[in-house]
Design an enzyme around this catalytic site. Structure first.
Site, PDB file in Angstrom:
ATOM      1  N   ASP A  22       0.823  -1.199   0.000  1.00 47.58           N
ATOM      2  CA  ASP A  22       0.000   0.000   0.000  1.00 47.58           C
ATOM      3  C   ASP A  22       0.858   1.250   0.000  1.00 47.58           C
ATOM      4  OD1 ASP A  22      -1.882   2.148   1.405  1.00 47.58           O
ATOM      5  OD2 ASP A  22      -3.153   0.519   0.669  1.00 47.58           O
ATOM      6  N   GLY A  37     -12.104   9.229  -8.173  1.00 41.94           N
ATOM      7  CA  GLY A  37     -13.520   9.479  -8.393  1.00 41.94           C
ATOM      8  C   GLY A  37     -14.153  10.376  -7.362  1.00 41.94           C
ATOM      9  N   VAL A  38     -15.051  11.217  -7.849  1.00 45.54           N
ATOM     10  CA  VAL A  38     -15.776  12.158  -6.993  1.00 45.54           C
ATOM     11  C   VAL A  38     -16.712  11.458  -6.021  1.00 45.54           C
ATOM     12  CG1 VAL A  38     -17.528  13.979  -7.039  1.00 45.54           C
ATOM     13  CG2 VAL A  38     -15.553  14.100  -8.576  1.00 45.54           C
ATOM     14  N   SER A  44     -15.071  10.093  -2.889  1.00 50.19           N
ATOM     15  CA  SER A  44     -14.538  11.143  -2.021  1.00 50.19           C
ATOM     16  C   SER A  44     -15.637  11.847  -1.232  1.00 50.19           C
ATOM     17  CB  SER A  44     -13.739  12.154  -2.841  1.00 50.19           C
ATOM     18  OG  SER A  44     -14.580  13.033  -3.572  1.00 50.19           O
ATOM     19  N   SER A  98      -5.660  15.640 -12.104  1.00 48.97           N
ATOM     20  CA  SER A  98      -6.857  15.682 -12.950  1.00 48.97           C
ATOM     21  C   SER A  98      -7.321  17.131 -13.064  1.00 48.97           C
ATOM     22  CB  SER A  98      -7.967  14.808 -12.351  1.00 48.97           C
ATOM     23  OG  SER A  98      -8.673  15.501 -11.343  1.00 48.97           O
ATOM     24  N   TYR A 103     -12.267  14.974  -3.667  1.00 52.29           N
ATOM     25  CA  TYR A 103     -11.295  14.416  -4.604  1.00 52.29           C
ATOM     26  C   TYR A 103     -10.482  15.534  -5.257  1.00 52.29           C
ATOM     27  CZ  TYR A 103      -9.476  12.126  -8.808  1.00 52.29           C
ATOM     28  OH  TYR A 103      -8.659  11.658  -9.808  1.00 52.29           O
ATOM     29  N   LYS A 126      -6.357  16.192  -4.895  1.00 55.05           N
ATOM     30  CA  LYS A 126      -5.466  16.314  -6.044  1.00 55.05           C
ATOM     31  C   LYS A 126      -4.780  17.686  -6.069  1.00 55.05           C
ATOM     32  CE  LYS A 126      -5.682  12.327  -8.107  1.00 55.05           C
ATOM     33  NZ  LYS A 126      -4.463  11.486  -8.238  1.00 55.05           N
TER      34      LYS A 126
END
Length: 332
Positions: A74, A99-100, A103, A138, A161, A165
């Site tokens: 991990d 992915g939104v 999150s 992203s 998310y 990021k």
């Protein structure tokens, strides 16, 4: 070169490994917890051996086992990060909670993986004198804005998310400016293509539902837009970002500079599926999702100028190749 790829058993990772292994001359180490991608996914693109790193770095060579080494672990394991990075020339950090929707449901888990996991590998890169660190970001850090998205826009993330990021991009900038680690953040568009059977994004989800004779579910009115990029174009961008000169600390939009609505994607896929005998695919509309932005497409002129990169596969061709792959029975 010696490449360390976190999340290398996933969709993007396996395509990158296939590209590198096909070219020859590279040693590739993968760190993956196998929560999404699998050993079989990796086996589809390259021969590999599985190692624990208990006896030191032991980078893979050109033996019969292949040029790829899999380390199951991990990214939140700090000690493993240091062992895995020892001897690496380049780290490509793909591993993340993506992915939104996830999150929104689990913001703390999203933060732990996408921020702390990233910092573990930035620290490992710093201590192991890794030359280049590629971070998979992203468009989500930008949030709602009038597109096209470009690198100079102020970021106002809508979802956890996007916030995680954005934090990753901030840490990459800090590690370049404080420690001299050559970081490059790539803001990926909505990637699709052959090999994406485990993704939950709109293209693969629509094809999966159609193959099951289920209606295509569109959140909201379907006029929300995204920038859909074919996997081969994205893979090429990663390789160019690893090799380009004078790009340390930079952020790049990696997409197509084209805006497509979700309804348009659904229509194109229905036509392709009908050609293959899957006809009369129904559409249904449901409530909009929390955290989703309304419009999203990118200005990729900076990547073209500094990386010598631009997308080459048009949407119709990419969707056709993706549907063909799915219908060939390679879709899980």
């Amino acid at each position: 070169m010696k490449w360390l790829i976190t999340g290398g058993c996933g969709f993007i990772g396996t395509n990158l490994i296939g590209y590198l292994a096909g070219g020859g001359g590279h040693s590739i180490r993968v760190v993956d917890n196998l929560s999404v991608g699998t050993r079989e996914d990796l086996r589809q693109v390259a021969l590999f051996e599985e190692k624990s790193l208990t006896d030191g770095p032991n980078w893979p060579g050109s033996s019969a086992a292949g040029p790829v080494q899999l380390v199951v672990g991990d990214i939140c394991d700090e000690a493993l990060a240091l062992k895995a990075a020892n001897g690496a020339d380049i780290i490509v950090h793909l591993a993340a909670k993506t992915g939104v929707p996830f999150s929104v449901e689990h913001p703390k888990i999203d933060c732990l993986n996408n921020v702390i996991g990233l910092v573990n590998y930035l620290e490992a890169a710093r201590h192991c004198s890794v030359r280049r660190f590629i971070f998979a970001s992203s468009g989500a850090p930008i949030g709602d804005c009038e597109p096209p998205i470009h690198e100079e826009l102020a970021c106002h993330p809508v979802s956890p998310y996007g916030a995680s990021k954005l934090a990753g991009e901030g840490y990459c900038s800090a590690y370049f400016r404080t420690f001299g680690l050559e970081t490059v953040a790539l803001r990926f568009g909505n990637v699709y293509g052959p090999g994406s059977g485990r993704k939950t994004s709109v293209v693969v989800k629509f094809v999966r539902r159609a193959m099951r004779r289920e209606p295509l579910e569109i959140y909201g009115d379907g006029n929300q837009t995204r920038d859909f990029i074919f996997i081969e174009d994205l893979t090429r961008a990663i390789v160019l970002a690893a090799r380009a000169e004078d790009v340390g600390g930079e952020v790049f939009q990696i997409a197509t500079s084209r805006e497509t609505t979700v309804s348009e994607i659904a229509g194109k896929l229905r036509e392709l599926l009908a050609e293959a005998g899957i006809e009369n695919v129904q559409l249904i509309h449901t409530e909009p999702r929390l955290g989703d932005v309304r419009r999203n497409f990118s200005d990729t002129s900076k990547a073209e100028r500094m990386l010598g990169w631009r997308a080459q596969v048009d949407l119709d061709s990419g969707l056709r190749l993706t549907v063909k792959w799915c219908l060939a029975g390679l879709f899980s």
